[in-house]
Design a protein around this motif. Sequence first.
Motif, PDB file in Angstrom:
ATOM      1  N   TRP A 116      -8.192  23.225  41.737  1.00 22.79           N
ATOM      2  CA  TRP A 116      -8.915  22.082  41.176  1.00 22.79           C
ATOM      3  C   TRP A 116      -8.030  21.221  40.285  1.00 22.79           C
TER       4      TRP A 116
ATOM      5  N   ALA B 142      -7.238  17.223  40.634  1.00 23.64           N
ATOM      6  CA  ALA B 142      -7.419  16.316  39.502  1.00 23.64           C
ATOM      7  C   ALA B 142      -6.227  15.368  39.383  1.00 23.64           C
TER       8      ALA B 142
ATOM      9  N   TYR C 121     -12.277  13.988  43.012  1.00 25.32           N
ATOM     10  CA  TYR C 121     -12.792  14.375  41.690  1.00 25.32           C
ATOM     11  C   TYR C 121     -14.039  15.249  41.812  1.00 25.32           C
TER      12      TYR C 121
ATOM     13  N   ALA D 117     -13.793  25.167  37.370  1.00 24.30           N
ATOM     14  CA  ALA D 117     -13.323  23.838  36.986  1.00 24.30           C
ATOM     15  C   ALA D 117     -13.933  23.442  35.644  1.00 24.30           C
TER      16      ALA D 117
ATOM     17  N   VAL E  69     -10.408  18.253  33.816  1.00 25.45           N
ATOM     18  CA  VAL E  69     -10.387  17.332  34.951  1.00 25.45           C
ATOM     19  C   VAL E  69     -10.390  15.887  34.467  1.00 25.45           C
TER      20      VAL E  69
END
Length: 305
Positions: A2, A6, A245, A254, A259
């Motif tokens: 993740w 990002a 995203y 996540a 992020v």
Amino acid sequence: MWIILAFLSAALLGFYDVFKKHSLKENAVIPVLLLNTLFSSLIFLPFIVLSHGGGIGGDSIFYCADYGWEGHKYIIVKSCIVLASWILAYFGLKHLPLTIVGPINATRPVLVLVGAMVFFAERLNIWQWMGVIVALIGIEMLKKTSRKEGINWSHDKWIYFVILANILGAISGLYDKYLMASPENGGVGLNKMAVQAWYNIYQFFMMLAMLLLLWWPTHKRTTPFRWHWSIPLISIFLSAADFVYFYALGIDGAMISVVSMVRRGSVIVSFICGAMLFKEKNLKAKVVDLALVLLSMLFLYWGTR
């Protein structure tokens, strides 16, 4: 995984800002934003149709789940938040240098981090607090640099537009986490593709009403609309950035604060393009300001390891 997504979203978002700035140059804001929502809707409409007709299976990352009012009411709220943020951001970006707007936008993770503390019980450690403090110092220095271009933060309404757009953007980011999280984790558990597809469609109809009611009756007395090749690229790069995203947020583990922070790395792309393509001024001072903002992001990152 993740975190890699990002960073990819950040790069795409940087080019989105560049194409947005190019499209808004001496152009009417509302028609540009309407076309952005239109092209974004057209990008995702086939996925809705194919998912509903069985052409895309439920195990595909492109699958759009079918919801009734119980699901769509949350997406409509998302549309309202994002559209309000976009309207303010578009007007602010049109009237301000990209090398000023970019660093301001890059401080959004600080707002998200505070929100994550309040709503998701995420706690700040010493590194994260250092990140917040350094970001505030960078913003204060950016204020002084802006005065060289005749921009007084206390009296410039476009600065307030950008700041308010960032606050709404942070609220949207926190709301995304709530929408994507499973009910067991206190969220709604909506399908990420359904959220992205439908919120663009709802925004298109909202913008169409705004254009017909607010812009069209006075368009002959205001800034005219001109077509630019960069207008459809706004939608393409934004849709790609948001897809990555949302996919990142849907991965177990996540963190919305991380992020959101990494996505603000898009300022590097927009800053470089602002300097090279738009020939903006006072770059040496702005580089220092930007470096402080990026340093704050590194502190936030170290604080999450």
